[in-house]
Structure formats: structure tokens, C-alpha cells
Design a protein around this motif. Structure first.
Motif, PDB file in Angstrom:
ATOM      1  N   THR A   1       0.810  -1.205   0.000  1.00 40.95           N
ATOM      2  CA  THR A   1       0.000   0.000   0.000  1.00 40.95           C
ATOM      3  C   THR A   1       0.851   1.265   0.000  1.00 40.95           C
ATOM      4  N   TYR A   2       1.783   1.322   0.938  1.00 40.65           N
ATOM      5  CA  TYR A   2       2.543   2.563   1.089  1.00 40.65           C
ATOM      6  C   TYR A   2       3.934   2.493   0.480  1.00 40.65           C
ATOM      7  N   THR A   3       4.242   1.363  -0.179  1.00 42.14           N
ATOM      8  CA  THR A   3       5.585   1.260  -0.742  1.00 42.14           C
ATOM      9  C   THR A   3       5.818   2.351  -1.780  1.00 42.14           C
ATOM     10  N   GLY A   4       4.733   2.744  -2.436  1.00 38.76           N
ATOM     11  CA  GLY A   4       4.852   3.785  -3.442  1.00 38.76           C
ATOM     12  C   GLY A   4       5.426   5.072  -2.888  1.00 38.76           C
ATOM     13  N   ILE A   5       5.164   5.338  -1.607  1.00 43.60           N
ATOM     14  CA  ILE A   5       5.670   6.595  -1.033  1.00 43.60           C
ATOM     15  C   ILE A   5       7.198   6.585  -1.018  1.00 43.60           C
ATOM     16  N   PHE A   6       7.754   5.389  -0.813  1.00 49.08           N
ATOM     17  CA  PHE A   6       9.216   5.314  -0.878  1.00 49.08           C
ATOM     18  C   PHE A   6       9.691   5.700  -2.262  1.00 49.08           C
TER      19      PHE A   6
END
Lengths: 568, 365
Positions: B293-298
Motif C-alpha cells: 500500500t505505502y511502498t509507493g511513497i518510498f
């Protein structure tokens, strides 16, 4: 000290006879491609005054709309656009460059006694970057306006369909312009001070610009990257400020205020520098507590970086952080108060003469006093939660930004106008304009303290009828204020056409800019001027023939001074 | 050193007329060459401070998101090729060496050496960008993009990403090639060597692309032996293609596939959850270990940071190219080498930022 003897012996105005910077060359190219800091300063002056006019007209439209509790002539949307553009234009296009880029550019090398700033081409680039930023702002207005408020808070700024990207690019470009100016001043002051110009012989205006430049260098890059992230967020959806993707909208506020809080010191520090110059000149008395004023500028610049969280007491930062920021906020009031006390002490037992610049100085001290003290209410955590986002805040920062920076800018403009353009303006009319501005300003913004403390929120197009009397008072005050500003503009413009030729030193100032002719010659000085203590008035006397002040040979001070006590 | 030289210069300067003691390179508003040099250097340091603060916003964002979404950072590790990162680190550090040496050469007036060292620095920058282009295009093909476009796939798509990223270099090669040919025909003493340097720089980009595709293959041949499997053989056969066909995007796409396979093999300990990535929501069983879900923020941070760094590399290349021009013209020597010094400082900063980016982005596993 031997230098001071030399200087008193030469009662001579440098640069007599040589062509001044205005007439040494002509044609539009000689202005558009000039590397002369004085011409760049004048171009900046014209440019920022134009944006001040635009922002000011918007302010008047906002105030007129608020004459009635309901709709008058602006829709809610138009109202949002209007206050956003008013804030953004006034902050980024006017207040930040106003004193450093216009008056500072002109005065820094002259007051320092050098030919130019360290990087003249970068200086010109800074001006054109400003123009570029202004064009982006103009484009933002044309391409659908902007309704986020000048703070661009996410998540609204990432979802509104107004031209946030264009305006952010404008801010980004203006940031570079500001950095270039600051960098130039830091290098010029650090590296180019001529022989005799020690740190503690520098006029306090230079100290304040030095402190300002430190902030410009350290804070502005952060708004640059914040703007880029905001653009990337809107254009690509990088999610940094979007909670749905793991981002944090409050981080934007931290980034934004990490710049924008120090930025208010970019606005006020140069203003304080101008006041330090004028209060000493028009009291004809050495400035009281020179070193304290100098150090307090630096202290404000550094402490200003530690207090940004006080803009976010209700934004969801941790209570501990809020308390720390609240406590730290009070630390900034110490150096600010040091300055105010020193100005007052300078006037004490001075021979105060109320020429126009001094009228502005007194306005400044009064208005900045109110602005500064009401800031304490907002810095205190408990009261801020109540006053947050009310008209109390609006009144507070207008007292500081307008009652402070703008008034000092006008004072400085009147102070250096004869030097910059070689003409004297009508003293009485200018003083009347100053009085109208002072009264109009207080009539506009003082009621807003009451409005705010009674719960009127800022940025609302409509309001409850119970607030109407204060809003109307405020609106009529704004019209008066506008009239005063137009009068003072008229007085200054009239002087260009009909003004009496200005002497080199019309006010009896003792800093270096009064040692060259008015307007200054192309290279400022024919030979490097001899540097003495900056606020030393004994050897400067009025000469009716010259119509201004001249340096006289110091009639050996002791025999003259000694008999005085005997006579009394 | 500079002190003694200025002392020597002083008497001769005063013996001249006033108009004569102003060397050509000395701007009118400076009192002495030393003052001009010091002012320039101080200005450059201040500029570098603004650069540091510019990036500090991103480092700050990195720190915030690493603390709020540590799992995203842990997950991201599988998509990053630390070998390529290390290769680029080595290339940049080497370019810093040649840049520092160039400053020395300018101070000593060694003109030919100066030009050569600057050219090598430019080529290193170009190689760096070539490797970066390979990395970016791999990620593009695998759908590993910033948050809103983050959609990792198991198999790399066949896209002309690398070709698109190479277009500027292809154009630069053609333009500099033509310019070099023309200026050489005209026997221009400054333009001909200048364009030759830029031609070398443009061509070096393809060297970087080659390096970026070869290094994983070579690494595979060392580490892949342990893990074996079918990835292994497909790599080695494509590796042969790679060495000569970097313009053909079909190859490129295969190469990216191979590269993605490589990360499976190289990091076997995380290869288990890896299998579930591309299969989307149906495989959210492995959520405890891998929640994309939040890997994209990396990767948002990754792209902003490395992208901004790449822009700084490009700006640095522009200024170094300007230095090459001036060096060929013979502007620099023991009396005047300021610009080389300042650009050198800038280049070291760009290098230094990468030295921070490399561990923060590539070695977080």
C-alpha cells in the motif's frame, strides 16, 4: 582614529562634477542590461511598487466587499481568489523583496563605500528572476486564479482546480531571486568592506541586511523544494502530502512555515535597520546601544528558525512540540524589544526633528509596538487556540507587516529619495500623507483586533450582522489609508518633476551614502571614502548656502565644549 | 602558496600605472585578484549551503516517512539494485578525484592535463546518467513508479523506456559529432577540441548504459551460481546480446526482465513474498510480510531525490563544459583559476549528496 581627523579635514563631497548614475548613459538598453546596482535598485523599486499597487487594490476590493454582512459585489469564489492573490502578491512580490532588493540594492554598496555588489550580473539576474516570477503570478491570475490562501495548504491545494502549479512555480522562481540578492549582500559585506570599514563601523542597516541575507540563504531553499513537491504532488501524484497514499499534509505545513516564519523576519529585519538609521539621524545623536542592535539582528535571524511551529498549534502537532514552540517563540521578543528600547533611548535627550522620515519612524515604533505585543498573545499556546484563524491574527500581522515593514519602507523611501533621484519633495504634504496613512492604518486594523477577539474568523466572505460596525469602520479606514498612500505617491512623483535639487546631505546623516553627491555618480565614489564611526554628528552642520548639511572641520572640540557648563 | 604569490605580485603592480595593475580577468569593482577569488569562493560556499538546505527538505521527508511507514521502506528494498548503485557511487567518486585533480592542474597551469581531466569528469557524469537510465527504465518496465503510478508487475513490460531516456544522448551525439566535424574542417583551434570533448561525453552515456546492463549480469555470474534456477541461464544468454545492442529497445526490455529476475535470485531471503507482488490484491495473504500500500511513497521519495540529483548532475555538466571551453581558450593559470575551483566545489557537493542517497535509498534492507 587618525582616519577621522582626515575625514573632518576634507569637507568635500565625493563625485562632484562626474556624471551621476541616472544621466551617465541613456536608452532602454542602458537600463535593461545595466550591471549598476543603483539602476537595478531603481528598476526593482518600480517593479515592487507596481505589485504593491496591484495587491493594494485587491485589499481595497476585499474591504469593500466586507462593507455588508452578505454579498455585496464579489461571489464567495471571487472573494477567495481576491484574498489569496492579495496575500501572495503582497508577500512574495512586494514585502520580501521590498527593502532588501530595492532600497538595499541601491544603498548597500554606497553605505559600505564600494563600487558595486560582489556579483553584479547575479544581481541583474535576480531582478529578471523576479520579473519571471511575477509573470508566473500573472499567468496564474489569467489561468483561473488561485483560491488556496497564500499558504497553499495541502490537501486543499492538491485538489482545487485553480492554478496552483503556475503560482508555485512563481514562488519557486521568486525564491531564487531572493537567494541571489541575499547571497550577493553576504559576500559583499563579508569580503568587500574597504579599509577602515570594520564590522562595528558598519551602519546598522547593513547589519540588518546581513542578518536578513542569512535567513534568505538558509530558509528560501526549503520553500523551493516544498513548491517542487507540491507541483509534483499535483502533476504526478507522488503522495507525499496525501494521506491516502501514506503521505502527511501536516508535513507540508512544517515545510511551509520553516520558510515562511523566518520569511517574516526577512520582511521586518531590514525595516528595523532603516529605523535604526533614521532614528539616529533625526535625533542628531549617536545610536544608543549600537552593538546590542547589531547583535539583536543576528539573534532574531537565528531564533527565527526555531519558532515556526507556533503557526500550527491547532494543526495536530504533538502537545510537547506545541509547548516547546510556544516557549521558544517568546525568545524572539527579547531582541525585538532590545531594538525598540534602544531606539527610544536614542531619542531621549536627542534633538529630534520631525522631518517626514522621522514621522514614519515614530509611526513605526508605535505600530510595531502594538504588532509585536499582540504577537505574544498568539505565541502563547492557550490564547492562540482561541484566537487562531480569527481577525486578531489578521490585525496582528498587518500591524507587523504593514505597520512595520511598509511604514519603514516608506520612511526609508522618503529618507533616501533625495539621494536616489536628486530631488527634494514637498515636506509638508509628505508629512500630511504620513499622518493620513497612520490614522487610516489604525482605523483599518485596530477594529480587527476586536473582531477577532469576539470570534470573527478570517477569510470569510460573509459574517454575522453583529460584526458589521467593526467591518465598516475597518473599510472606511482602508479607504483613508489608500488615500494617504496615493497622496504620498503623488508628492514623490511631483518632486521628480518640480522638486528642488537635493543637496548631498539633506538630513545631516553621517553614514557614507551622504558623502557622495545626490544622485550618486556612476561609480559611487571617485576614490574610496574615508570611513569613520557611523553615527557621529558633531562635525556635520547645516549650511544655508548648500541647502543641506556639510562636514565642517571639527573646531577643536575641547575649548568649545568646556565653557558650556560654566555658562549654565 | 597564494599568499607568497600575491606578495611577489604586489611591488610590480604598484610600479605600474593605475590602469595597468588591473589584470584582464579582474572585475572593475574588486580591489585585487585575491579579493575577487575570495569573494567568488565565499559565494560558492553560500550557494552550496542553499543546495544542502534544498535537499534537506527531501532528507527530512525521507526521515518522516521512514518513521511513519518503516514497512514501506523495508518492502522497497527488493526493487533496488545495490550493485548498480554502488557502481554509480564508484563512478562519481572517481569523477570527484579527476575534478580535484583538474583544480590542481589549473593552479599549476597544466593546460592539456586540465582539459583531459575535465573531459574525464564529464564522461564520468555521462556514464552515471547512463547507468541511471538503465535503472529508471527497469523500474518503468516493472511498474515501480511513484505513489500514484506504483503498480509492480512480475514481468517487465516491453517498453521503449530506455530508448526514450537515451534520446537526449543520441541527439547530443549527433549534434556534437556534426559540430566536431565542421569545426575540424574549419581547423578551429578552440571549437574543434571543445566539440571533441563533448562528443566523447555524449558517447560515454552509452558506455554507462552498457555498464548498467552488464554489471548485473556479471554479478549474476558470481552470486547466481548458488541460487541456480532458470533465471540464471536466461541472464547469461541475454548478457551476450546486451553488450552490443543498447539501442534496440526489444533487447532492452528483455534486459530489464533479466534484471528483475536478478533481484529475485540475489536476495533469496525475500524472494518468497516477492512472488505475490505482481499478483495484486488476490495475494494479500502475505500482508504481514508485504503490504504494497505505502511502498509507493518510498518510490516517490526515490524518484524526487534521484531525479533532482540527476538535474544537478546535468547542471554540473553544463558548467564543466563551460570550463572546458575556457581551458582550451587558455583562460586559466596560476594567477586565475577561480571558476575551476568553484565548479569543483559544486561537483564535490553533488557527489557528496549521492554518497548520502546511496545508503539511504539502496542499502536499507
Amino acid at each position: 582614529m587618525s582616519e577621522s581627523h582626515l575625514s573632518t579635514a576634507t569637507a568635500h563631497v565625493h563625485g562632484h562634477g562626474e556624471e551621476d548614475y541616472l544621466s551617465c548613459s541613456s536608452g532602454w538598453k542602458s537600463w535593461a542590461f545595466t550591471l549598476d546596482h543603483k539602476r537595478i535598485g531603481v528598476m526593482y523599486l518600480v517593479a515592487i511598487l507596481a505589485s504593491f499597487l496591484a495587491g493594494g487594490i485587491m485589499a481595497l476590493l476585499i474591504r469593500l466587499e466586507l462593507l455588508l454582512p452578505g454579498k455585496f459585489f464579489l461571489s464567495e469564489d471571487q472573494y477567495n481568489h481576491m484574498f489569496t492573490l492579495h496575500g501572495a502578491i503582497m508577500t512574495f512580490l512586494f514585502l520580501i523583496p521590498s527593502i532588501p532588493a530595492a532600497l538595499g540594492n541601491f544603498m548597500v554598496p554606497v553605505m559600505l563605500g564600494v563600487k558595486d555588489v560582489a556579483f553584479p550580473r547575479m544581481n541583474l539576474a535576480s531582478f529578471y528572476l523576479w520579473i519571471g516570477g511575477a509573470i508566473f503570478f500573472l499567468a496564474a491570475v489569467i489561468l483561473g486564479g488561485l483560491d488556496t490562501g497564500w499558504t497553499f495548504y495541502t490537501p486543499y491545494s492538491t485538489t482545487t482546480n485553480t492554478s496552483v502549479i503556475t503560482a508555485s512555480l512563481g514562488v519557486f522562481i521568486l525564491g531564487f531571486s531572493s537567494i541571489f540578492t541575499g547571497l550577493n549582500f553576504l559576500v559583499t559585506i563579508n569580503m568587500m568592506r574597504p579599509a577602515g570599514m570594520t564590522w562595528f563601523r558598519m551602519p546598522l542597516f547593513l547589519w540588518s541586511l546581513y542578518a536578513t541575507s542569512i535567513i534568505q540563504i538558509l530558509a528560501t531553499p526549503v520553500i523551493g523544494i516544498t513548491g517542487l513537491l507540491l507541483i509534483a504532488e499535483r502533476a504526478l501524484g507522488i503522495g507525499i502530502f496525501d494521506p491516502a497514499r501514506g503521505g502527511d499534509p501536516v508535513l507540508f505545513q512544517h515545510f511551509f512555515w520553516f520558510y515562511s516564519h523566518p520569511a517574516v523576519y526577512i520582511m521586518i529585519l531590514p525595516a528595523m535597520g532603516i529605523i535604526s538609521e533614521m532614528v539616529s539621524t533625526f535625533s542628531r545623536k549617536p545610536i544608543f546601544g549600537y552593538r546590542f542592535i547589531a547583535y539583536s539582528s543576528i539573534a532574531i535571524a537565528l531564533l527565527g528558525f526555531l519558532v515556526w511551529g507556533h503557526h500550527m498549534f491547532v494543526s495536530g502537532q504533538s502537545p510537547l512540540a506545541a509547548m516547546m514552540f510556544s516557549a521558544l517563540t517568546f525568545s524572539v521578543s527579547i531582541p525585538s524589544a532590545i531594538k525598540v528600547f534602544n531606539w527610544l533611548s536614542t531619542m531621549y535627550k536627542g534633538s529630534v526633528s520631525l522631518e517626514t522620515p522621522m514621522c514614519y519612524t515614530l509611526s513605526f515604533i508605535f505600530l510595531f509596538g502594538i504588532g509585536g505585543l499582540t504577537g505574544l498573545f498568539l505565541g502563547a499556546l492557550a490564547t492562540d487556540v482561541h484566537l487562531h484563524d480569527t481577525y486578531f491574527v489578521v490585525a496582528h500581522f498587518h500591524y507587523v507587516m504593514m505597520g512595520g515593514t511598509l511604514i519603514a519602507f516608506l520612511g526609508g523611501l522618503h529618507y533616501w529619495w533625495p539621494k536616489m533621484f536628486g530631488k527634494m519633495y514637498n515636506e509638508n504634504l509628505a508629512r500630511i500623507a504620513c499622518l493620513i496613512i497612520f490614522v487610516g492604518f489604525n482605523a483599518t486594523f485596530f477594529p480587527q483586533f476586536i473582531l477577532g477577539s469576539r470570534g470573527m474568523p478570517r477569510r470569510y466572505a460573509k459574517y454575522d450582522p453583529e460584526f458589521q460596525i467593526f467591518h465598516q469602520f475597518s473599510t472606511f479606514g482602508a479607504l483613508l489609508l489608500g488615500a494617504g498612500l496615493f497622496l504620498s505617491a503623488g508628492v514623490l512623483l511631483h518632486s521628480l518633476l518640480r522638486g528642488r535639487r537635493a543637496p548631498a546631505n539633506p538630513w545631516g546623516g553621517s553614514t557614507l551614502e551622504w558623502k557622495c553627491s545626490s544622485p550618486p555618480p556612476h561609480h559611487n565614489f571617485d576614490w574610496p571614502p574615508v570611513v569613520t564611526e557611523p553615527y557621529h554628528y558633531d562635525h556635520i552642520q547645516y549650511d544655508p548656502k548648500e541647502g543641506g548639511y556639510v562636514e565642517v572641520e571639527e573646531v577643536a572640540p575641547d575649548p568649545d565644549d568646556a565653557p558650556l557648563p560654566v555658562k549654565h | 602558496m597564494s599568499d607568497s604569490s600575491s606578495v611577489v605580485a604586489e611591488p610590480s603592480a604598484t610600479s605600474h600605472h593605475h590602469s595597468d595593475d588591473h589584470p584582464r580577468f579582474l572585475a572593475h569593482h574588486f580591489g585585487s585578484p585575491q579579493q575577487q577569488f575570495d569573494a567568488g569562493k565565499f559565494g560558492m560556499w553560500l550557494f552550496l549551503i542553499t543546495e544542502v538546505l534544498f535537499f534537506s527538505g527531501l532528507f527530512c521527508a525521507y526521515a518522516v516517512y521512514r518513521s511513519t511507514h518503516p514497512e514501506a521502506f523495508a518492502n522497497a528494498d527488493r526493487y533496488l539494485d545495490s550493485t548498480l548503485g554502488a557502481t554509480n557511487t564508484a563512478v562519481l567518486i572517481f569523477s570527484s578525484l579527476t575534478m580535484a585533480w583538474a583544480v590542481r592542474a589549473a593552479q599549476l597551469g597544466q593546460k592539456t592535463l586540465l582539459i583531459r581531466l575535465l573531459t574525464i569528469t564529464l564522461m564520468c557524469a555521462s556514464i552515471f546518467l547512463g547507468v541511471k537510465a538503465v535503472e529508471y527504465s527497469h523500474k518503468w518496465d516493472l511498474g515501480i513508479l511513484w505513489a500514484s503510478q506504483f503498480n509492480p508487475k512480475d514481468h517487465a513490460a516491453h517498453s521503449p523506456a530506455l530508448l526514450v531516456l537515451s534520446i537526449p544522448a543520441i541527439l547530443a551525439t549527433m549534434i556534437t559529432g556534426v559540430a566536431f566535424a565542421v569545426s575540424r574542417a574549419k581547423k578551429s583551434p578552440i571549437a574543434a577540441p571543445f566539440w571533441f570533448c563533448l562528443l566523447l561525453t555524449s558517447v560515454a552515456f552509452f558506455g554507462g548504459v552498457g555498464l548498467g546492463t552488464m554489471v548485473p549480469v556479471i554479478e549474476e555470474s558470481f552470486t547466481g551460481v548458488k541460487h541456480g534456477g532458470d533465471h540464471e541461464e536466461s541472464h547469461s544468454e541475454q548478457g551476450g546480446d546486451r553488450s552490443h545492442g543498447h539501442d534496440e529497445h526489444a533487447n532492452v526490455a528483455q534486459g530489464t526482465d533479466a534484471h528483475a529476475g536478478h533481484s529475485h535470485a540475489a536476495e533469496s531471503q525475500v524472494s518468497e513474498p516477492q512472488a505475490s507482488i505482481g499478483n495484486g490484491p488476490s495475494h494479500l495473504l502475505g500482508q504481514a510480510e508485504f503490504d504494497p500500500t505505502y511502498t509507493g511513497i518510498f518510490f516517490s521519495i526515490y524518484y524526487v531525490m534521484t531525479g533532482l540529483h540527476a538535474i544537478h548532475i546535468l547542471a554540473g555538466m553544463g558548467t564543466i563544459a563551460w570550463l572546458v571551453w575556457r581551458s582550451i581558450r587558455g583562460d586559466f593559470g596560476p594567477d586565475y583559476f577561480g571558476p575551476v575551483d568553484y565548479v569543483g566545489l559544486y561537483w564535490h557537493l553533488v557527489d557528496l549528496i549521492w554518497i548520502y542517497l546511496f545508503p539511504l535509498l539502496y542499502l536499507i534492507g
